[in-house]
Design a protein around this motif. Structure first.
Motif, PDB file in Angstrom:
ATOM      1  N   HIS A 289      -1.514   9.373  -6.441  1.00 18.39           N
ATOM      2  CA  HIS A 289      -0.194   9.628  -5.866  1.00 18.39           C
ATOM      3  C   HIS A 289       0.374   8.441  -5.071  1.00 18.39           C
ATOM      4  CE1 HIS A 289      -2.592  13.335  -6.204  1.00 18.39           C
ATOM      5  NE2 HIS A 289      -1.478  13.915  -6.590  1.00 18.39           N
ATOM      6  N   PRO A 290      -0.419   7.763  -4.230  1.00 14.23           N
ATOM      7  CA  PRO A 290       0.172   6.701  -3.394  1.00 14.23           C
ATOM      8  C   PRO A 290       0.873   5.603  -4.179  1.00 14.23           C
ATOM      9  CG  PRO A 290      -1.978   7.317  -2.532  1.00 14.23           C
ATOM     10  CD  PRO A 290      -1.831   8.022  -3.860  1.00 14.23           C
ATOM     11  N   ALA A 291       0.367   5.246  -5.350  1.00 17.23           N
ATOM     12  CA  ALA A 291       0.955   4.139  -6.106  1.00 17.23           C
ATOM     13  C   ALA A 291       2.349   4.469  -6.619  1.00 17.23           C
ATOM     14  CB  ALA A 291       0.053   3.744  -7.273  1.00 17.23           C
ATOM     15  N   ARG A 292       2.734   5.734  -6.610  1.00 14.11           N
ATOM     16  CA  ARG A 292       4.096   6.136  -6.975  1.00 14.11           C
ATOM     17  C   ARG A 292       4.933   6.407  -5.729  1.00 14.11           C
ATOM     18  NH1 ARG A 292       7.197  10.257  -8.782  1.00 14.11           N
ATOM     19  NH2 ARG A 292       5.714  11.899  -8.244  1.00 14.11           N
ATOM     20  N   GLY A 293       4.374   6.088  -4.571  1.00 13.21           N
ATOM     21  CA  GLY A 293       5.092   6.312  -3.325  1.00 13.21           C
ATOM     22  C   GLY A 293       5.148   7.757  -2.905  1.00 13.21           C
ATOM     23  N   ALA A 294       4.334   8.615  -3.527  1.00 10.64           N
ATOM     24  CA  ALA A 294       4.294  10.040  -3.193  1.00 10.64           C
ATOM     25  C   ALA A 294       3.167  10.268  -2.198  1.00 10.64           C
ATOM     26  CB  ALA A 294       4.092  10.882  -4.451  1.00 10.64           C
ATOM     27  N   LEU A 295       3.478  10.215  -0.907  1.00  9.20           N
ATOM     28  CA  LEU A 295       2.467  10.251   0.146  1.00  9.20           C
ATOM     29  C   LEU A 295       2.419  11.578   0.887  1.00  9.20           C
ATOM     30  CD1 LEU A 295       3.194   6.719   1.684  1.00  9.20           C
ATOM     31  CD2 LEU A 295       1.424   7.309   0.012  1.00  9.20           C
ATOM     32  N   GLY A 296       3.329  12.488   0.569  1.00  2.00           N
ATOM     33  CA  GLY A 296       3.452  13.718   1.334  1.00  2.00           C
ATOM     34  C   GLY A 296       2.502  14.818   0.907  1.00  2.00           C
ATOM     35  N   VAL A 297       2.077  15.617   1.887  1.00  2.25           N
ATOM     36  CA  VAL A 297       1.275  16.814   1.661  1.00  2.25           C
ATOM     37  C   VAL A 297       1.745  17.880   2.637  1.00  2.25           C
ATOM     38  CG1 VAL A 297      -1.021  17.840   1.535  1.00  2.25           C
ATOM     39  CG2 VAL A 297      -0.736  15.405   1.033  1.00  2.25           C
ATOM     40  N   ARG A 298       2.149  19.035   2.118  1.00  2.00           N
ATOM     41  CA  ARG A 298       2.571  20.169   2.950  1.00  2.00           C
ATOM     42  C   ARG A 298       3.597  19.772   4.012  1.00  2.00           C
ATOM     43  NH1 ARG A 298      -2.925  21.214   2.337  1.00  2.00           N
ATOM     44  NH2 ARG A 298      -3.347  23.082   1.085  1.00  2.00           N
ATOM     45  N   GLY A 299       4.579  18.983   3.622  1.00  2.00           N
ATOM     46  CA  GLY A 299       5.638  18.635   4.551  1.00  2.00           C
ATOM     47  C   GLY A 299       5.357  17.422   5.411  1.00  2.00           C
ATOM     48  N   ASP A 300       4.136  16.926   5.438  1.00  2.00           N
ATOM     49  CA  ASP A 300       3.799  15.697   6.156  1.00  2.00           C
ATOM     50  C   ASP A 300       4.058  14.527   5.219  1.00  2.00           C
ATOM     51  OD1 ASP A 300       2.721  13.512   7.425  1.00  2.00           O
ATOM     52  OD2 ASP A 300       0.819  14.480   7.941  1.00  2.00           O
ATOM     53  N   ALA A 301       5.138  13.794   5.456  1.00  2.00           N
ATOM     54  CA  ALA A 301       5.598  12.767   4.519  1.00  2.00           C
ATOM     55  C   ALA A 301       4.660  11.577   4.411  1.00  2.00           C
ATOM     56  CB  ALA A 301       6.986  12.278   4.934  1.00  2.00           C
ATOM     57  N   THR A 302       3.748  11.385   5.373  1.00  2.56           N
ATOM     58  CA  THR A 302       2.865  10.214   5.352  1.00  2.56           C
ATOM     59  C   THR A 302       1.387  10.592   5.330  1.00  2.56           C
ATOM     60  OG1 THR A 302       2.893  10.042   7.773  1.00  2.56           O
ATOM     61  CG2 THR A 302       4.586   8.816   6.557  1.00  2.56           C
ATOM     62  N   ALA A 303       1.079  11.802   4.889  1.00  3.26           N
ATOM     63  CA  ALA A 303      -0.308  12.286   4.939  1.00  3.26           C
ATOM     64  C   ALA A 303      -1.281  11.376   4.203  1.00  3.26           C
ATOM     65  CB  ALA A 303      -0.386  13.700   4.358  1.00  3.26           C
ATOM     66  N   MET A 304      -0.848  10.792   3.078  1.00  2.00           N
ATOM     67  CA  MET A 304      -1.749   9.969   2.270  1.00  2.00           C
ATOM     68  C   MET A 304      -1.561   8.472   2.523  1.00  2.00           C
ATOM     69  SD  MET A 304      -1.733  11.982  -1.404  1.00  2.00           S
ATOM     70  CE  MET A 304      -3.291  11.255  -1.925  1.00  2.00           C
ATOM     71  N   ALA A 305      -0.857   8.119   3.595  1.00  2.00           N
ATOM     72  CA  ALA A 305      -0.584   6.708   3.848  1.00  2.00           C
ATOM     73  C   ALA A 305      -1.797   5.953   4.384  1.00  2.00           C
ATOM     74  CB  ALA A 305       0.583   6.576   4.831  1.00  2.00           C
ATOM     75  N   ASP A 306      -2.712   6.645   5.043  1.00  2.00           N
ATOM     76  CA  ASP A 306      -3.905   6.013   5.609  1.00  2.00           C
ATOM     77  C   ASP A 306      -4.972   5.880   4.518  1.00  2.00           C
ATOM     78  OD1 ASP A 306      -6.385   5.487   6.886  1.00  2.00           O
ATOM     79  OD2 ASP A 306      -5.669   6.395   8.751  1.00  2.00           O
ATOM     80  N   ARG A 307      -5.157   4.663   4.014  1.00  2.00           N
ATOM     81  CA  ARG A 307      -6.089   4.452   2.896  1.00  2.00           C
ATOM     82  C   ARG A 307      -7.533   4.738   3.293  1.00  2.00           C
ATOM     83  NH1 ARG A 307      -5.562   2.245  -2.034  1.00  2.00           N
ATOM     84  NH2 ARG A 307      -3.703   3.549  -1.835  1.00  2.00           N
ATOM     85  N   TYR A 308      -7.898   4.451   4.524  1.00  2.00           N
ATOM     86  CA  TYR A 308      -9.270   4.687   4.947  1.00  2.00           C
ATOM     87  C   TYR A 308      -9.581   6.174   5.002  1.00  2.00           C
ATOM     88  CZ  TYR A 308      -9.120  -0.249   6.117  1.00  2.00           C
ATOM     89  OH  TYR A 308      -8.986  -1.619   6.048  1.00  2.00           O
ATOM     90  N   GLN A 309      -8.616   6.957   5.465  1.00  2.00           N
ATOM     91  CA  GLN A 309      -8.809   8.400   5.477  1.00  2.00           C
ATOM     92  C   GLN A 309      -8.884   8.944   4.051  1.00  2.00           C
ATOM     93  OE1 GLN A 309      -5.981  12.036   6.635  1.00  2.00           O
ATOM     94  NE2 GLN A 309      -6.565  10.835   8.431  1.00  2.00           N
TER      95      GLN A 309
END
Length: 295
Positions: free
Chosen positions: A44-64
């Protein structure tokens, strides 16, 4: 905790370590060991789709994200992962792909929310790169909008990718949707009739379907959807909504439909509401391994 200091050091000083890790990786003799597949999706991140359940940046932290992926891949019954090169190579260097199925994500050009979102150009893996890395297949998103001229380019590129993967005897995971832009926003038609139509189109891509699998959304009438093809299918999770127990129940019903072979789920398992990735993954594995494979 994954050794991120080591990962950063290798990235900066030893780029050849990625090819070395790929060459040494323990591979499976067969993609499926029991007729089922349980894969975790992380492209998902490579398409800029970082959101989960309304949190627009949930997948932005690569380490997490990597920590959650390592946890998921270590759970019994998890067969492997789908990702772009940056994610799969991180997992390679962390030693998390031994004995796992690895599927490379191929077209990430239709960035989420962009004016060119439906122009799903191939900006990730190609078949040659999948084969070179010793991975098991490639996945492509095929969104079909009858009103958007970019659709035919996507179809042509996907057909070529299906053929190229088949030439290398690698799986082609095709994820089709009938899509439409409403008020500037792209949406997918998840009615059974629309999904069945997308299946019919996707199954016919390329000069052979010998290595083609489908990645399909869960809809209320999966029997109608799966009646449209004899190809094997995995179920996707999408951006999770509602209570997890309701989601698992829908997956369980869909997994009993002939032709459905398992799950390829990302955000719903990697970012569960209670944060317990291991428990969420174990619940999904139980559904996949417990569902009877229809003849």
């Amino acid at each position: 905790m994954p050794d991120f200091e080591m990962l950063r050091e290798l990235r900066a000083t030893r780029p050849d370590a990625i090819a070395e890790a790929a060459a040494k990786r323990v591979r499976r003799d067969r993609t499926m060991t029991d007729g089922r597949l349980m894969l975790v999706a992380a492209d998902h991140p490579a398409r800029g789709a970082l959101g989960v359940r309304g949190d627009a940046t949930a997948m932005a932290d690569r380490y997490q994200l990597l920590s959650r992926l390592v946890t998921a891949l270590a759970r019994p019954g998890v067969d492997g992962v789908l990702g772009t090169a940056d994610v799969l190579e991180d997992l390679l260097l962390l030693g998390a792909l031994d004995g796992k199925v690895a599927i490379g994500s191929m077209n990430r050009g239709g960035l989420h929310g962009s004016v060119f979102e439906l122009d799903d150009r191939f900006t990730g893996y190609d078949a040659a790169a999948v084969a070179r890395m010793g991975f098991d297949g490639g996945k492509m998103l095929v969104r079909i909008d009858p009103d958007d001229p970019a659709t035919v380019r996507t179809l042509e590129s996907a057909a070529r990718a299906v053929d190229d993967l088949a030439a290398h005897r690698k799986l082609a995971m095709v994820e089709p949707f009938l899509s439409r832009r409403v008020d500037g926003k792209v949406g997918n038609d998840l009615s059974a009739a629309a999904v069945a139509r997308s299946v019919a189109i996707a199954a016919g891509l390329g000069g052979t379907s010998a290595y083609t699998w489908l990645k399909l959304p869960v809809v209320d009438d999966m029997e109608t959807v799966m009646a449209a093809t004899t190809l094997p299918a995995l179920l996707l999770g999408g951006d999770p909504s509602g209570h997890p127990e309701e989601t698992y129940a829908r997956w369980g019903r869909a997994l009993s439909v002939p032709g459905v072979r398992g799950l390829m789920v990302g955000r719903a398992l990697l970012y569960p509401p209670d944060g317990d990735v291991a428990s969420a993954v174990d619940s999904a594995v139980a559904l996949v391994r417990g569902a009877e494979v229809a003849a």
